[in-house]
Design a protein around this motif. Structure first.
Motif, PDB file in Angstrom:
ATOM      1  N   ARG A  22       0.848  -1.190   0.000  1.00 47.99           N
ATOM      2  CA  ARG A  22       0.000   0.000   0.000  1.00 47.99           C
ATOM      3  C   ARG A  22       0.876   1.229   0.000  1.00 47.99           C
ATOM      4  NH1 ARG A  22      -2.943  -2.474   4.131  1.00 47.99           N
ATOM      5  NH2 ARG A  22      -4.696  -3.538   3.247  1.00 47.99           N
ATOM      6  N   LYS A  23       0.372   2.270  -0.624  1.00 54.73           N
ATOM      7  CA  LYS A  23       1.055   3.557  -0.588  1.00 54.73           C
ATOM      8  C   LYS A  23       0.049   4.603  -0.160  1.00 54.73           C
ATOM      9  CE  LYS A  23       4.349   2.670  -4.231  1.00 54.73           C
ATOM     10  NZ  LYS A  23       4.766   2.953  -5.583  1.00 54.73           N
ATOM     11  N   VAL A  24       0.506   5.500   0.666  1.00 57.20           N
ATOM     12  CA  VAL A  24      -0.303   6.646   1.044  1.00 57.20           C
ATOM     13  C   VAL A  24       0.463   7.876   0.591  1.00 57.20           C
ATOM     14  CG1 VAL A  24      -1.297   7.961   2.944  1.00 57.20           C
ATOM     15  CG2 VAL A  24      -1.308   5.458   3.028  1.00 57.20           C
ATOM     16  N   ILE A  25      -0.173   8.669  -0.218  1.00 55.37           N
ATOM     17  CA  ILE A  25       0.416   9.909  -0.692  1.00 55.37           C
ATOM     18  C   ILE A  25      -0.467  11.035  -0.196  1.00 55.37           C
ATOM     19  CG2 ILE A  25       1.067  11.276  -2.704  1.00 55.37           C
ATOM     20  CD1 ILE A  25       1.421   8.588  -4.204  1.00 55.37           C
ATOM     21  N   SER A  26       0.085  11.879   0.636  1.00 51.72           N
ATOM     22  CA  SER A  26      -0.683  12.982   1.209  1.00 51.72           C
ATOM     23  C   SER A  26      -0.429  14.253   0.417  1.00 51.72           C
ATOM     24  CB  SER A  26      -0.276  13.217   2.665  1.00 51.72           C
ATOM     25  OG  SER A  26      -0.544  12.068   3.428  1.00 51.72           O
ATOM     26  N   LEU A 106      -7.128   2.566  -6.429  1.00 50.12           N
ATOM     27  CA  LEU A 106      -6.757   3.906  -5.999  1.00 50.12           C
ATOM     28  C   LEU A 106      -7.966   4.516  -5.315  1.00 50.12           C
ATOM     29  CD1 LEU A 106      -4.935   6.473  -6.043  1.00 50.12           C
ATOM     30  CD2 LEU A 106      -6.005   7.013  -8.247  1.00 50.12           C
ATOM     31  N   ILE A 108      -9.071   8.022  -3.458  1.00 49.24           N
ATOM     32  CA  ILE A 108      -8.795   9.404  -3.083  1.00 49.24           C
ATOM     33  C   ILE A 108      -9.699   9.727  -1.902  1.00 49.24           C
ATOM     34  CG2 ILE A 108      -8.869  11.829  -3.776  1.00 49.24           C
ATOM     35  CD1 ILE A 108      -6.841  10.374  -5.442  1.00 49.24           C
ATOM     36  N   MET A 109      -9.087  10.101  -0.796  1.00 48.87           N
ATOM     37  CA  MET A 109      -9.836  10.505   0.394  1.00 48.87           C
ATOM     38  C   MET A 109      -9.629  12.001   0.560  1.00 48.87           C
ATOM     39  SD  MET A 109      -8.799   7.294   2.822  1.00 48.87           S
ATOM     40  CE  MET A 109      -9.878   7.753   4.159  1.00 48.87           C
ATOM     41  N   THR A 115      -5.947  11.764  11.225  1.00 47.20           N
ATOM     42  CA  THR A 115      -5.476  10.457  10.754  1.00 47.20           C
ATOM     43  C   THR A 115      -6.404   9.315  11.176  1.00 47.20           C
ATOM     44  OG1 THR A 115      -4.038  10.275  12.683  1.00 47.20           O
ATOM     45  CG2 THR A 115      -3.061  11.129  10.665  1.00 47.20           C
TER      46      THR A 115
END
Length: 117
Positions: A22-26, A106, A108-109, A115
């Motif tokens: 998993r990747k989280v991109i902020s 994917l 998008i949030m 968090t």
């Protein structure tokens, strides 16, 4: 999208890079700086559409309800039906899990205030 070309390329490269669990991109910043526009351009990019079998968009907001988030995700995926409105959070989460598990996805949030959301 003036001024975000480098950011757009960097995010697309990270999303299309080596596969990981998993990747989280902020994307963070003050209101009105173009975060949503940048995310929308990533989400709608033809390479991203091709690369991710499942894509969903959900708005969280400061006041949120997990059940509403699950329903919104299922709706974004065009999998929501009338019966699901009467199901528990666990059942909704199970539906979502079964949709996401087989492929790359994917999500998008948008408008996440903390968090825990």
């Amino acid at each position: 999208m003036v001024g975000f070309d480098d950011d757009l390329i960097q995010i697309k490269d990270r999303l299309n890079g080596p596969r990981s669990k998993r990747k989280v991109i902020s994307i963070v910043g003050m209101g009105g700086t173009g975060k949503t526009t940048l995310a929308r351009n990533v989400y709608d990019d033809p390479l991203i559409v091709y690369h991710f079998h499942v894509r969903a968009w959900v708005t969280i907001s400061q006041e949120y309800c997990v059940r509403d988030i699950l329903l919104s995700l299922l709706d974004s995926l065009r999998k929501l039906n009338d019966k699901m409105h009467r199901e528990s959070e666990d059942e909704l989460a199970e539906h979502l899990y079964k949709i996401l598990r087989p492929g790359k996805y994917l999500i998008i949030m948008e408008d996440v205030w903390n968090t825990q959301a």
